[in-house]
Design a protein around this motif. Sequence first.
Motif, PDB file in Angstrom:
ATOM      1  N   VAL A  75       0.730  -0.995  -0.072  1.00 40.84           N
ATOM      2  CA  VAL A  75       0.094   0.014  -0.229  1.00 40.84           C
ATOM      3  C   VAL A  75       0.774   1.286   0.102  1.00 40.84           C
ATOM      4  CG1 VAL A  75      -1.662   1.384   1.228  1.00 40.84           C
ATOM      5  CG2 VAL A  75      -2.004  -1.130   1.155  1.00 40.84           C
ATOM      6  N   ALA A  76       1.749   1.135   0.601  1.00 34.64           N
ATOM      7  CA  ALA A  76       2.652   2.431   0.924  1.00 34.64           C
ATOM      8  C   ALA A  76       3.510   2.526  -0.476  1.00 34.64           C
ATOM      9  CB  ALA A  76       3.791   1.963   1.815  1.00 34.64           C
ATOM     10  N   ALA A  77       3.874   1.430  -1.027  1.00 28.62           N
ATOM     11  CA  ALA A  77       4.604   1.746  -2.647  1.00 28.62           C
ATOM     12  C   ALA A  77       3.309   2.229  -3.421  1.00 28.62           C
ATOM     13  CB  ALA A  77       5.005   0.501  -3.141  1.00 28.62           C
ATOM     14  N   ALA A  78       2.110   1.815  -3.380  1.00 28.57           N
ATOM     15  CA  ALA A  78       1.144   2.147  -4.323  1.00 28.57           C
ATOM     16  C   ALA A  78       0.872   3.661  -4.200  1.00 28.57           C
ATOM     17  CB  ALA A  78      -0.145   1.408  -3.961  1.00 28.57           C
ATOM     18  N   ARG A  79       0.911   4.235  -2.830  1.00 24.46           N
ATOM     19  CA  ARG A  79       0.744   5.604  -2.862  1.00 24.46           C
ATOM     20  C   ARG A  79       2.026   6.342  -3.451  1.00 24.46           C
ATOM     21  NH1 ARG A  79      -0.605   5.890   3.754  1.00 24.46           N
ATOM     22  NH2 ARG A  79      -2.627   4.962   3.798  1.00 24.46           N
ATOM     23  N   ARG A  80       3.122   6.097  -3.375  1.00 26.24           N
ATOM     24  CA  ARG A  80       4.293   6.782  -4.016  1.00 26.24           C
ATOM     25  C   ARG A  80       4.224   6.950  -5.469  1.00 26.24           C
ATOM     26  NH1 ARG A  80       7.062   3.682  -0.207  1.00 26.24           N
ATOM     27  NH2 ARG A  80       8.212   2.263  -2.056  1.00 26.24           N
ATOM     28  N   PHE A  81       3.823   5.351  -5.937  1.00 28.61           N
ATOM     29  CA  PHE A  81       3.731   5.183  -7.379  1.00 28.61           C
ATOM     30  C   PHE A  81       2.631   6.182  -7.756  1.00 28.61           C
ATOM     31  CE2 PHE A  81       1.996   3.040 -11.012  1.00 28.61           C
ATOM     32  CZ  PHE A  81       3.040   2.804 -11.664  1.00 28.61           C
ATOM     33  N   LEU A  82       1.404   6.322  -6.999  1.00 27.57           N
ATOM     34  CA  LEU A  82       0.403   7.381  -7.551  1.00 27.57           C
ATOM     35  C   LEU A  82       0.748   8.664  -7.712  1.00 27.57           C
ATOM     36  CD1 LEU A  82      -2.711   7.375  -8.507  1.00 27.57           C
ATOM     37  CD2 LEU A  82      -3.332   7.513  -5.910  1.00 27.57           C
TER      38      LEU A  82
END
Length: 587
Positions: free
Chosen positions: A6-13
């Motif tokens: 989820v943390a990586a998804a936020r940064r990717f977004l």
Amino acid sequence: MVSPAVAAARRFLLLLAGSYGRKRMALMLGLGLAASLAEGAGLLLLVPVLELVGVGSGGQASAGRLLEGLGLYLLLITGAAAITAARNILGNDQRNRFVDQLRGDLHAALLHVSWPAFQQLRSTDVKQIIAGEVARLGMCHDALLNLGIAALTLPILFLSALLLSPLLTLSALLLSGLGLLLIRRIGHGGFDIGLRIGQAQRDMMADVTDDLAGLRIIKGFGAEAVRGANLSRRFAELRRLQSRHARIQAGEQAALVVAAAAMAAVAVAVAVLWLDQILSAALVVILTFVRLVQRGLGGMRVWRQLESGLPALVIYEEMLDRLRVGTEPAAQEALQEAAHDGGLPPFTRSLSFRGVGLRTADGRRALDGVELELPFGALLAVTGPSGAGKSTLADVAAGLARPTEGGVWLDGVEVTPGLLPAWRRQVAVVPQDSFLFHDTIRANLLLAAPDVDEDALWAALEDAAAADFVRALPLGLDTVVGDRGSSVSGGERQRLAIARALLRRPRLLILDEATSALDGGSEALVLRTLDRLRGRMSILAVTHRDQTRRAADLVLELDEGRVRRLESVAESRAVAGTALRDRADRE
């Protein structure tokens, strides 16, 4: 606690939002919303169309009204398809832009990394990230786009079903929630496996690159079987991880299909047996529900794909951070410091090492208290045993490595970190392993001076004693030299590298064992060239060759990073000549 995925998804977004820009993001969302609205309207229109053909109403519709209804339905679906196609084209273009931006950022950071930081890198890791991990991030872009489309479509489908049958829709929603709770853990663990797959791919690429670079050694030692077995183990580990990941995805996909079918069957039973739904409305609600379930469960599947691809972002960020930590001062900072220091003058008087010391990353002292004065126009030969610090001294002189103690001064101005880019523009380096790009001789030479004419190219080749063999080639300057210059001999490659350096018209020419691959005749030709250049530039030659030492004005001998002896060859010759005359007089 937020999961790593989820943390990586936020940064990717956030990274993706910065890449799109407001206009493109608004256009993409607008197309997605329009396609979803058209799809929802088409589903709502099915109810009257079905009633027109007599489904659930007991009546018979006229052909004209039926054709009108079907035409309108087809028009909506066609519109939705056209909008979806436009969205997909825009999404594909944006993904390519996004991937190019990531690769460009990483490549730019690589080009600006300091030389000591670069020496700590494994080049295959960078190549694998640029080629492989960034491609995985492109797939993450598509997955996130599909998730966004699902997020837009689900509310519209849900609202359409709610308008047709609130009770059936709420029942279906309850069933969907129960189904998601039952299968939500099936695809868990994709993020960790994605990290391990990325590492296995880098290990495999590293071995392949080593085999290509060391093929001559492998064949010379008959080590084909050993290296083949080693790479087979890499293949097996990567295959095992990929198979495990495929099993997880296949199991989750099967569970999603079964869950969707079960919920659709339950919805039909509820509609017909308990809710006494009108058949036309019930069929449309069930169709809407099936689409709703497909999009919802498909969204979960896409999230799993995104989860397994997001480790590529972690790998990419780690490498980018590593490169940026080792990045040299930015151009603007260099200009500010140059203005503050009064600028860097052209090399006209002397290059001075004042107490220069340098420790390597492992703590070893490569240079220790080096004091040196190199007059402009002089030829300095740097000698000493292997590991004495000769190449390190050359790197410091070239501005590739920064002293950890003392400093380098140019005509009375200290060459501070911000001035290194300006200093390097006055320097040309010819290393021992002269690298040529897989391109023509002309392109390799023009790398040093893109704007020179052909006469200047041939003049540099003449100075480097390379013109004769280039003229003898069938294509001359347009001959392709092969991978790393493999189609020419070592001596020819070295002379081409020297010609390239001379084209730069440097104030300081550094030859790091650059004549080591030359035979005696070719070295003599190059030394005559250097003798002609004496006075027009300073030359620092790291060498073991007596011929080069004898041609020098100064000879610096290093031992374990310290200056063991610095002598003037002219003074030595004068002393030797005086001694010979005295001896002759006595005799």
